[in-house]
Write an enzyme that holds these catalytic residues in place. Structure first.
Site, PDB file in Angstrom:
ATOM      1  N   CYS A 116      51.520  13.719  -9.946  1.00  0.00           N
ATOM      2  CA  CYS A 116      50.501  13.139 -10.604  1.00  0.00           C
ATOM      3  C   CYS A 116      49.186  13.967 -11.136  1.00  0.00           C
ATOM      4  CB  CYS A 116      50.032  11.922  -9.642  1.00  0.00           C
ATOM      5  SG  CYS A 116      48.692  10.924 -10.677  1.00  0.00           S
ATOM      6  N   HIS A 224      54.115   8.484  -8.514  1.00  0.00           N
ATOM      7  CA  HIS A 224      54.099   8.605  -7.156  1.00  0.00           C
ATOM      8  C   HIS A 224      55.300   8.395  -6.469  1.00  0.00           C
ATOM      9  CE1 HIS A 224      49.543   9.638  -6.823  1.00  0.00           C
ATOM     10  NE2 HIS A 224      49.362   8.972  -8.179  1.00  0.00           N
ATOM     11  N   GLU A 226      56.074   9.659  -3.658  1.00  0.00           N
ATOM     12  CA  GLU A 226      55.954   9.606  -2.098  1.00  0.00           C
ATOM     13  C   GLU A 226      55.753   8.267  -1.506  1.00  0.00           C
ATOM     14  OE1 GLU A 226      51.883   9.391  -3.559  1.00  0.00           O
ATOM     15  OE2 GLU A 226      53.547  10.428  -4.221  1.00  0.00           O
TER      16      GLU A 226
END
Length: 261
Positions: A116, A224, A226
């Site tokens: 990001c 994202h 994660e």
């Protein structure tokens, strides 16, 4: 167990935050968990002290670099943009740390994953520029997170991206498109000549890039991975691929050359 070979160190960027009248250098836990549990690496936080840090010494001791996302934006003065407060918030201490760290990691051939804001930092570090408030562009998707809701609602997978065939990301995810989350107001405007597009959204927003001349894995993604790494296969693959590249780099560094005949 040889920790260097099996769980090598990865330098992780930090944000500078003020909590209870104290200055903190921090990162969200989900990045660290994804690095540790899915990539299989040992995350080490890098304080955002900019030029006070010896990046050569740092990169001599780690086998990967992860540049995280953040709710701050890259300062517009770094790419001749509009440095108004409306395009903030900013984190100049982070900028002074991540941009030289990204350049040095690429030059040294240390595997790099940028997420990001991190992907935007990659572009700026290598001479590119950013567009701000992209939701105001005609025909653009609204890439921002919802104004209210739970964390799961903010990070919900929302739109499709098309993956460029034959690139770094295609080697990780395959050529078929995927769906991703979206929590950003800035995006790549003028792309660095050292980068190549790896994925785009349906409105043309660049969603992933890699470094053309990199000596090692160097991938930036605008979403994202994660957050859903434990339940979304594409997210998991990104971190697993990064971990494999980090371990390859660690083995290459520690390999003992054959004795001269």
């Amino acid at each position: 167990m040889n920790r260097k070979a099996n769980q090598p160190l990865v330098a992780v960027s930090t944000d500078v935050r003020q909590f209870e009248d104290a200055c903190w250098h921090a990162v969200q836990q989900r990045y660290l968990e994804a690095a540790l549990d899915t990539a299989g690496v040992f995350p080490v936080l890098v304080p955002s002290f900019g030029g006070r840090l010896d990046f050569d010494e740092l990169l001599a001791g780690v086998d990967g670099v992860m540049i995280t996302g953040s709710d701050s934006n890259v300062h517009a003065a770094l790419y001749d943009g509009d440095a108004s407060e409306a395009n903030g918030p900013y984190d100049v201490a982070r900028d002074a740390t991540t941009l030289p760290l990204i350049r040095k990691a690429i030059d040294c051939g240390v595997p790099l994953l940028a997420i990001c804001r991190g992907m935007q930092e990659m572009n700026v570090a290598l001479g590119g520029s950013l567009a701000t408030e992209i939701q105001e562009r005609p025909g653009s998707l609204d890439h921002r997170a919802p104004e209210s809701g739970s964390w799961d609602e903010w990070f919900a997978i929302r739109h499709a991206v098309a993956i460029e065939p034959g690139g770094c990301l295609a080697s990780v995810l395959g050529p078929r498109g995927i769906r991703v989350n979206s929590l950003h107001r800035q995006a790549v405007k003028r792309m660095s000549t050292r980068l190549q597009v790896e994925a785009t959204a349906e409105d043309g927003t660049i969603e992933a890039v890699s470094v053309r001349d990199s000596l090692a894995f160097a991938l930036g993604v605008q979403w994202h991975p994660e957050y859903w790494v434990k339940s979304d296969e594409a997210s998991s693959r990104v971190f697993r691929a990064f971990g494999e590249e980090v371990r390859f780099h660690a083995r290459a560094r520690t390999r003992v050359p054959p004795a001269a005949v």
